[in-house]
Design a protein around this motif. Structure first.
Motif, PDB file in Angstrom:
ATOM      1  N   PRO A  81      -8.060  -6.319   6.948  1.00 13.50           N
ATOM      2  CA  PRO A  81      -8.829  -7.501   7.405  1.00 13.50           C
ATOM      3  C   PRO A  81     -10.018  -7.870   6.508  1.00 13.50           C
ATOM      4  O   PRO A  81     -10.562  -8.953   6.639  1.00 13.50           O
ATOM      5  CB  PRO A  81      -9.328  -7.092   8.799  1.00 13.50           C
ATOM      6  N   LEU A  82     -10.389  -6.976   5.585  1.00 16.75           N
ATOM      7  CA  LEU A  82     -11.605  -7.208   4.789  1.00 16.75           C
ATOM      8  C   LEU A  82     -11.327  -7.972   3.502  1.00 16.75           C
ATOM      9  O   LEU A  82     -12.255  -8.467   2.864  1.00 16.75           O
ATOM     10  CB  LEU A  82     -12.261  -5.865   4.421  1.00 16.75           C
ATOM     11  N   VAL A  83     -10.032  -8.030   3.107  1.00 13.91           N
ATOM     12  CA  VAL A  83      -9.701  -8.571   1.780  1.00 13.91           C
ATOM     13  C   VAL A  83      -8.651  -9.677   1.876  1.00 13.91           C
ATOM     14  O   VAL A  83      -7.941  -9.787   2.879  1.00 13.91           O
ATOM     15  CB  VAL A  83      -9.183  -7.442   0.841  1.00 13.91           C
ATOM     16  N   GLU A  84      -8.564 -10.489   0.831  1.00 14.17           N
ATOM     17  CA  GLU A  84      -7.560 -11.560   0.786  1.00 14.17           C
ATOM     18  C   GLU A  84      -6.172 -10.994   0.560  1.00 14.17           C
ATOM     19  O   GLU A  84      -5.210 -11.407   1.180  1.00 14.17           O
ATOM     20  CB  GLU A  84      -7.887 -12.514  -0.377  1.00 14.17           C
ATOM     21  N   ASP A  85      -6.078 -10.070  -0.398  1.00 19.32           N
ATOM     22  CA  ASP A  85      -4.779  -9.467  -0.688  1.00 19.32           C
ATOM     23  C   ASP A  85      -4.979  -8.102  -1.328  1.00 19.32           C
ATOM     24  O   ASP A  85      -6.060  -7.799  -1.840  1.00 19.32           O
ATOM     25  CB  ASP A  85      -3.955 -10.366  -1.628  1.00 19.32           C
ATOM     26  N   ILE A  86      -3.922  -7.289  -1.267  1.00 19.63           N
ATOM     27  CA  ILE A  86      -3.986  -5.962  -1.874  1.00 19.63           C
ATOM     28  C   ILE A  86      -2.861  -5.907  -2.900  1.00 19.63           C
ATOM     29  O   ILE A  86      -1.682  -5.913  -2.539  1.00 19.63           O
ATOM     30  CB  ILE A  86      -3.802  -4.850  -0.817  1.00 19.63           C
ATOM     31  N   SER A  87      -3.243  -5.894  -4.177  1.00 20.24           N
ATOM     32  CA  SER A  87      -2.232  -5.954  -5.232  1.00 20.24           C
ATOM     33  C   SER A  87      -1.518  -4.608  -5.362  1.00 20.24           C
ATOM     34  O   SER A  87      -1.983  -3.582  -4.856  1.00 20.24           O
ATOM     35  CB  SER A  87      -2.901  -6.307  -6.560  1.00 20.24           C
ATOM     36  N   LYS A  88      -0.410  -4.618  -6.095  1.00 18.20           N
ATOM     37  CA  LYS A  88       0.327  -3.375  -6.340  1.00 18.20           C
ATOM     38  C   LYS A  88      -0.562  -2.382  -7.097  1.00 18.20           C
ATOM     39  O   LYS A  88      -0.556  -1.182  -6.818  1.00 18.20           O
ATOM     40  CB  LYS A  88       1.595  -3.708  -7.142  1.00 18.20           C
ATOM     41  N   GLU A  89      -1.364  -2.921  -8.038  1.00 18.84           N
ATOM     42  CA  GLU A  89      -2.274  -2.064  -8.809  1.00 18.84           C
ATOM     43  C   GLU A  89      -3.279  -1.375  -7.878  1.00 18.84           C
ATOM     44  O   GLU A  89      -3.552  -0.186  -8.007  1.00 18.84           O
ATOM     45  CB  GLU A  89      -3.044  -2.885  -9.857  1.00 18.84           C
ATOM     46  N   ALA A  90      -3.774  -2.159  -6.915  1.00 17.62           N
ATOM     47  CA  ALA A  90      -4.750  -1.578  -5.977  1.00 17.62           C
ATOM     48  C   ALA A  90      -4.084  -0.476  -5.163  1.00 17.62           C
ATOM     49  O   ALA A  90      -4.657   0.609  -4.970  1.00 17.62           O
ATOM     50  CB  ALA A  90      -5.308  -2.661  -5.065  1.00 17.62           C
ATOM     51  N   LEU A  91      -2.859  -0.735  -4.707  1.00 14.81           N
ATOM     52  CA  LEU A  91      -2.152   0.292  -3.914  1.00 14.81           C
ATOM     53  C   LEU A  91      -1.937   1.567  -4.718  1.00 14.81           C
ATOM     54  O   LEU A  91      -2.107   2.676  -4.201  1.00 14.81           O
ATOM     55  CB  LEU A  91      -0.794  -0.250  -3.439  1.00 14.81           C
ATOM     56  N   ASP A  92      -1.599   1.402  -5.996  1.00 13.04           N
ATOM     57  CA  ASP A  92      -1.406   2.582  -6.857  1.00 13.04           C
ATOM     58  C   ASP A  92      -2.695   3.385  -6.970  1.00 13.04           C
ATOM     59  O   ASP A  92      -2.687   4.616  -6.899  1.00 13.04           O
ATOM     60  CB  ASP A  92      -0.977   2.163  -8.275  1.00 13.04           C
ATOM     61  N   LEU A  93      -3.789   2.659  -7.163  1.00 16.72           N
ATOM     62  CA  LEU A  93      -5.090   3.340  -7.309  1.00 16.72           C
ATOM     63  C   LEU A  93      -5.480   4.064  -6.020  1.00 16.72           C
ATOM     64  O   LEU A  93      -5.970   5.194  -6.040  1.00 16.72           O
ATOM     65  CB  LEU A  93      -6.183   2.325  -7.664  1.00 16.72           C
ATOM     66  N   ILE A  94      -5.244   3.389  -4.902  1.00 14.41           N
ATOM     67  CA  ILE A  94      -5.590   3.975  -3.596  1.00 14.41           C
ATOM     68  C   ILE A  94      -4.786   5.266  -3.396  1.00 14.41           C
ATOM     69  O   ILE A  94      -5.326   6.306  -3.005  1.00 14.41           O
ATOM     70  CB  ILE A  94      -5.310   2.954  -2.464  1.00 14.41           C
ATOM     71  N   ASP A  95      -3.480   5.189  -3.702  1.00 12.28           N
ATOM     72  CA  ASP A  95      -2.627   6.378  -3.550  1.00 12.28           C
ATOM     73  C   ASP A  95      -3.112   7.541  -4.392  1.00 12.28           C
ATOM     74  O   ASP A  95      -3.112   8.681  -3.977  1.00 12.28           O
ATOM     75  CB  ASP A  95      -1.194   6.051  -4.004  1.00 12.28           C
ATOM     76  N   LYS A  96      -3.539   7.213  -5.603  1.00 14.56           N
ATOM     77  CA  LYS A  96      -3.871   8.274  -6.550  1.00 14.56           C
ATOM     78  C   LYS A  96      -5.300   8.804  -6.361  1.00 14.56           C
ATOM     79  O   LYS A  96      -5.535   9.989  -6.510  1.00 14.56           O
ATOM     80  CB  LYS A  96      -3.709   7.696  -7.969  1.00 14.56           C
ATOM     81  N   PHE A  97      -6.253   7.918  -6.040  1.00 13.55           N
ATOM     82  CA  PHE A  97      -7.664   8.325  -6.126  1.00 13.55           C
ATOM     83  C   PHE A  97      -8.435   8.346  -4.801  1.00 13.55           C
ATOM     84  O   PHE A  97      -9.584   8.764  -4.775  1.00 13.55           O
ATOM     85  CB  PHE A  97      -8.417   7.449  -7.126  1.00 13.55           C
ATOM     86  N   TRP A  98      -7.852   7.848  -3.719  1.00 12.26           N
ATOM     87  CA  TRP A  98      -8.584   7.870  -2.440  1.00 12.26           C
ATOM     88  C   TRP A  98      -8.079   8.991  -1.561  1.00 12.26           C
ATOM     89  O   TRP A  98      -6.862   9.205  -1.538  1.00 12.26           O
ATOM     90  CB  TRP A  98      -8.413   6.546  -1.701  1.00 12.26           C
ATOM     91  N   PRO A  99      -8.892   9.677  -0.791  1.00 14.32           N
ATOM     92  CA  PRO A  99     -10.345   9.551  -0.844  1.00 14.32           C
ATOM     93  C   PRO A  99     -10.893  10.090  -2.148  1.00 14.32           C
ATOM     94  O   PRO A  99     -10.371  11.082  -2.662  1.00 14.32           O
ATOM     95  CB  PRO A  99     -10.818  10.389   0.350  1.00 14.32           C
ATOM     96  N   GLY A 100     -11.949   9.443  -2.673  1.00 10.72           N
ATOM     97  CA  GLY A 100     -12.527   9.899  -3.931  1.00 10.72           C
ATOM     98  C   GLY A 100     -13.479   8.884  -4.509  1.00 10.72           C
ATOM     99  O   GLY A 100     -13.650   7.793  -3.961  1.00 10.72           O
ATOM    100  N   PRO A 101     -14.107   9.242  -5.651  1.00 15.44           N
ATOM    101  CA  PRO A 101     -15.212   8.431  -6.171  1.00 15.44           C
ATOM    102  C   PRO A 101     -14.769   7.220  -6.988  1.00 15.44           C
ATOM    103  O   PRO A 101     -15.208   7.027  -8.119  1.00 15.44           O
ATOM    104  CB  PRO A 101     -15.994   9.438  -7.030  1.00 15.44           C
ATOM    105  N   LEU A 102     -13.886   6.414  -6.401  1.00 15.72           N
ATOM    106  CA  LEU A 102     -13.434   5.188  -7.064  1.00 15.72           C
ATOM    107  C   LEU A 102     -13.646   4.010  -6.117  1.00 15.72           C
ATOM    108  O   LEU A 102     -13.093   3.979  -5.019  1.00 15.72           O
ATOM    109  CB  LEU A 102     -11.946   5.265  -7.421  1.00 15.72           C
TER     110      LEU A 102
END
Ligand code: TXA
Ligand code: MG
Length: 349
Positions: A81-102
């Protein structure tokens, strides 16, 4: 400003007291402000959807209105609900680095107040890797805006004692979860263009990101010699992390660094100044008449990151007039360390 009675609550990260977390979450739900530990530095949290609560953060910190806040979540479903869209790149980053300092920059949705984003059309979001932070956000069941919990311009807090020094009497609660681990703030990454751009170097390094994207660049405004460019991350343009003392950073080959620091310190001592040297353990025995604090090991720069802000505060307590710091290699986390050192020394970048 009105004085508040700041409640200080100790929470053991390995054995969370859920009742204490619930009390803190209750304050956030009612529009209050709570400082809490994360894996990078302590944050000053408030409900990201409540304009009045956000205003309290800006007032307590004395933060410029155009410097946007990072929104913290405990679950990736919270970002929809906070964003317009979640790109594939964002999903990749979330998978790899969250939770974490990114921290990832998204196009914001209309429910994000303008005061969070300093008027930008984008919003910065991260999921911290810390039990207390995650449980607090989960219990509050809200996105939590949280800048570093220091007075604007002061070194970021890596222990609850630093938060107390800066914000006691100005906020509702401080959760003491012990020292933070990483010690420098999260990496802020813009993935809106073809090449991901690091707007603020931090806990996730360029080398880490290059395992997901073949090419990652730094915002050119962060590089030395580009002083005419305006950084894309508004916070990067301010003098920051500053100790009360004057500060210089000496870079180069290690032997040259030591030589130069000795010369500089001799000159300042002659002028009756109290000199502090921020040294690495390798050079422990190279200096003599000055006040020396060993910030860490130059072969293990993560130790320097952990101690950096604490060391700047320690020099202030010792009342030195000038801090002379050894520069380090800008590889890996070294990039974030040198960025903070330069800014502490009053350089814009
Ligand atoms: O590790 C961290 O990120 C800590 C902990 C508490 O999570 N937080 C933190 O927040 O460092 P703060 O407010 O001290 O720094 C936020 C940085 C600033 O440089 C700000 O300009 C940038 O993030 N930022 C926030 N929103 C942005 C946006 N929409 N576009 C570009 N930069 C943004
Ligand atoms: Mg900050």
């Amino acid at each position: 400003m009105e004085r508040k009675n700041t409640e200080i609550v100790k929470i053991n990260n390995d054995n969370l007291d859920i009742d204490k977390i619930k009390t803190a979450a209750g304050i956030l739900k009612k529009g209050g402000v709570v400082a809490f530990p994360t894996e990078t530095v302590y944050g000053l949290g408030a409900n990201a959807l409540d304009e009045k609560a956000i205003e309290k953060i800006f007032i307590a910190k004395g933060r410029p209105q155009d410097n946007p806040l990072i929104v913290h979540v405990s679950d990736k479903k919270q970002i929809e609900p906070l964003v317009e869209d979640i790109s594939k790149e964002a999903l990749d980053l979330i998978d790899k680095f969250w939770p974490g300092p990114l921290t990832i920059i998204f196009r914001k949705s209309s429910i994000i107040p303008n005061s969070i984003t300093g008027g930008l059309s984008t919003v910065a979001i991260r999921m911290p890797d810390h039990n207390v932070a995650l449980e607090l956000i989960k219990e509050a069941n809200l996105p939590i805006a949280a800048p570093s919990a220091n007075i604007s311009g002061r070194p970021s807090p890596t222990d609850s004692i630093h938060v107390m020094e800066d914000l006691n009497g100005k906020i509702d609660m401080i959760i003491d979860g012990g020292p933070t681990g990483i010690g420098v703030e999260s990496t802020v990454l813009d993935i809106s263009g073809d090449v991901p751009i690091i707007l603020r170097p931090g806990g996730v390094t360029k080398e880490d990101l290059q395992r997901v994207f073949p090419r990652v660049d730094y915002d050119p405004a962060l590089e030395d010699g580009n002083s005419s460019l305006v950084p894309k991350s508004p916070g990067q343009k301010y003098r920051h992390y500053s100790p009360k003392a004057e500060m210089v950073v000496v870079c180069g080959e290690i032997n040259d660094i030591v030589q130069k620091i000795k010369e500089l310190s001799k000159k300042h001592i002659k002028e009756q100044k109290k000199v502090g040297i921020m040294a690495t353990v390798q050079n422990r025995n190279k200096y003599d008449k000055e006040t020396i604090i060993i910030v860490g090991d130059r072969d293990r720069p993560e130790t320097i990151a952990t101690n950096l802000f604490k060391t700047l505060r320690e020099f202030d307590k010792l009342g030195v007039d000038i801090i002379i710091a050894e520069g380090i290699n800008e590889k890996g986390i070294g990039k974030a360390i040198m960025n903070r050192l330069r800014k502490a020394a009053g350089k814009r970048r």
